[in-house]
Design a protein around this motif. Structure first.
Motif, PDB file in Angstrom:
ATOM      1  N   LEU A   1      54.507 -70.104  76.361  1.00 16.72           N
ATOM      2  CA  LEU A   1      53.077 -70.337  75.356  1.00 16.72           C
ATOM      3  C   LEU A   1      51.885 -69.945  76.247  1.00 16.72           C
ATOM      4  CD1 LEU A   1      54.809 -73.352  74.125  1.00 16.72           C
ATOM      5  CD2 LEU A   1      54.550 -71.011  72.769  1.00 16.72           C
TER       6      LEU A   1
ATOM      7  N   CYS B   1      61.977 -72.941  73.728  1.00 24.93           N
ATOM      8  CA  CYS B   1      62.989 -71.591  73.764  1.00 24.93           C
ATOM      9  C   CYS B   1      63.718 -71.850  73.887  1.00 24.93           C
ATOM     10  CB  CYS B   1      61.996 -70.771  74.674  1.00 24.93           C
ATOM     11  SG  CYS B   1      60.980 -69.717  74.117  1.00 24.93           S
TER      12      CYS B   1
ATOM     13  N   CYS C   1      59.716 -72.245  79.188  1.00 18.02           N
ATOM     14  CA  CYS C   1      58.800 -72.032  77.718  1.00 18.02           C
ATOM     15  C   CYS C   1      57.046 -72.518  78.212  1.00 18.02           C
ATOM     16  CB  CYS C   1      59.394 -73.128  76.976  1.00 18.02           C
ATOM     17  SG  CYS C   1      58.433 -72.402  75.113  1.00 18.02           S
TER      18      CYS C   1
ATOM     19  N   SER D   1      51.007 -76.261  76.611  1.00 17.59           N
ATOM     20  CA  SER D   1      51.433 -77.540  76.585  1.00 17.59           C
ATOM     21  C   SER D   1      52.396 -77.759  77.971  1.00 17.59           C
ATOM     22  CB  SER D   1      52.974 -76.975  75.749  1.00 17.59           C
ATOM     23  OG  SER D   1      53.344 -75.990  76.566  1.00 17.59           O
TER      24      SER D   1
ATOM     25  N   LEU E   1      51.716 -70.356  66.784  1.00 19.14           N
ATOM     26  CA  LEU E   1      53.147 -70.169  67.089  1.00 19.14           C
ATOM     27  C   LEU E   1      53.818 -69.263  65.990  1.00 19.14           C
ATOM     28  CD1 LEU E   1      54.529 -72.197  68.504  1.00 19.14           C
ATOM     29  CD2 LEU E   1      55.456 -73.565  67.338  1.00 19.14           C
TER      30      LEU E   1
END
Length: 464
Positions: free
Chosen positions: A422, A410, A418, A429, A460
């Motif tokens: 997300l 990111c 990151c 993730s 995304l």
């Protein structure tokens, strides 16, 4: 004088009093009989729901999956094994598809359900029937050093490596394990001196596979311990773990350390032509492989090791013997049939050019990486590793690298984690910290079903 006898009149059964008594007994008998009929019906017949369908059965009359499998499933993901006596629902996979565009997308695990569609298209080529009396002994082949290795699986492993050209198996012992995780533990046990005063250091270059630290220290062994990044290793006695192509970033790896007293385990789970060009046949002392990432059959829980040294092989086999008394024969026989179907697809006449697993995998991974790179470009706040094409000896042409995981960074200003970023957008993730790396990185599985993956890249690309 003759006596006159007077007979007492019998009670008239049709009298009001007698009728009531008789009727009472008849009602009791009838009620008991009716209750028995109801009980028999309840026990002998399935209950009906309000729609008139037996509970536990779907509208087609097959056994409901939820009654047999604990994990949830979506419609259309059931395959039935039908016999004359009964119907048993067999779950094709675990997990469920995202129900809507706003659903949570879980790409934390590398569950290889992408391969489902390939094996459905293979028909019965990957099917196997094991009779109830077969494979009930602990022993598979007492003449083999690995006495619990099924001969058919041994043969198909060596055949597949010769076909692909990714590893030399003919001068190695084949050891089967319950996934490559058990083989990894067995290798640590086999390589660690039993009389060492201090635990042997186990290291791997950053970013390393996130399970290496946890699996190494899980048993708190006095023989070995996790020591982190190989580049920071001190001393000349160690076990280095080399994952190539690397999980999580897809790079081709070599050992970082070089010492006469050091030992190396090569984890080659992803060294198959759908993920990377096959540039040479590897010939290391210990090489680990797994069925899950080769064919997609993660649920079979089978892996294998190619081991050069006989004494090391013996110690690994002893570990598995003590740990699980061998490996499931059912899983081995299934894996053997699966491997045979793969090799047959390339070695037998195939005029329609169908039934080729590695072609299927490479085409799907190519399309997925193209979509992901486009989504990253549109978003403008992420970055991905770049890979150079190489000549693949299996494909006989230059091919690209399409790793099983995306090592996503990111680049958005103000975002230091990151994974948390997300997660706030309902994408799960694995945090870079678990791989010894920065929190700006996450690992994303590229192996889920098409529907899930397409939903992921769509979401995304919308993040800015």
């Amino acid at each position: 004088m003759a006596k006159t006898s007077k007979k007492m009149p019998r009670r008239n059964r049709s009298s009001p009093q007698g009728s009531l008594v008789g009727l009472g007994w008849e009602l009791l008998v009838f009620g008991s009989f009716a209750l028995n009929l109801v009980a028999i019906a309840l026990f002998a017949l399935p209950s009906l729901d309000r729609s008139g369908t037996p509970l536990g059965l779907d509208s087609e009359g097959s056994v409901a999956e939820a009654a047999l499998v604990a994990s949830p499933h979506s419609e259309g993901q059931k395959e039935e094994m039908v016999s004359e006596e009964e119907e048993i629902s067999v779950s094709s996979t675990s997990g469920s598809l995202p129900a809507s565009k706003d659903a949570v997308i879980n790409l934390d695990h590398g569950d290889p359900t992408m391969y489902e569609s390939f094996w459905k298209g293979m028909g019965n080529r990957g099917d196997i029937t094991i009779a109830g009396w077969q494979a009930i002994s602990y022993f598979s082949d007492v003449t083999n050093l690995c006495w619990f290795l099924e001969p058919e699986f041994d043969h198909e492993i060596r055949r597949l490596h010769r076909l692909v050209g990714n590893a030399i198996a003919d001068n190695h012992f084949v050891i089967v394990g319950t996934g490559s995780t058990q083989l990894f533990q067995a290798a640590l046990y086999a390589l660690s001196p039993p009389d060492t005063p201090e635990p042997l250091s186990v290291v791997s270059a950053v970013p390393y596979y996130s399970s290496y630290p946890a699996v190494t220290d899980y048993l708190r062994s006095g023989l070995y311990r996790w020591a982190g990044d190989a580049s920071a290793c001190k001393g000349n006695a160690y076990i280095e773990l080399v994952c190539s192509p690397n999980n999580p970033d897809g790079s081709i790896r070599e050992a970082v350390l070089n010492s006469e007293n050091g030992m190396t385990i090569y984890d080659l789970a992803y060294y198959w032509p759908q993920y990377t060009p096959i540039t040479r046949a590897e010939d290391y002392d210990i090489m680990l492989f797994t069925v899950s990432k080769t064919t997609g059959h993660a649920g079979s829980r089978v892996g294998w090791a190619l081991v050069r040294n006989k004494d090391v092989a013996k110690r690994m086999i002893k570990f598995i013997e003590l740990n699980s008394i061998g490996v499931s024969k059912d899983s081995q026989l299934r894996a053997a049939k699966i491997f045979k179907a793969i090799s047959d697809g390339y070695e037998l006449p195939n005029p329609e050019n169908k039934y080729k697993l590695f072609n299927f995998g490479r085409q799907h991974m190519s399309m997925r990486w193209k979509k992901l790179r486009e989504a990253v470009k549109v978003s403008g706040i992420f970055s991905l590793p770049e890979f150079q094409p190489s000549h693949c000896k299996f494909a006989r042409e230059r091919t690209e690298t399409y790793p099983a995981f995306a090592w996503l960074k990111c680049e958005k200003e103000g975002v230091e984690d990151c994974e948390s970023f997300l997660r706030s957008h309902k994408i799960l993730s694995r945090n870079g910290k678990h791989f010894g790396a920065d929190r700006k990185y996450v690992r994303i599985s590229m192996l889920d079903r098409d529907h899930t993956f397409d939903l992921f890249v769509e979401r995304l690309s919308s993040l800015t």
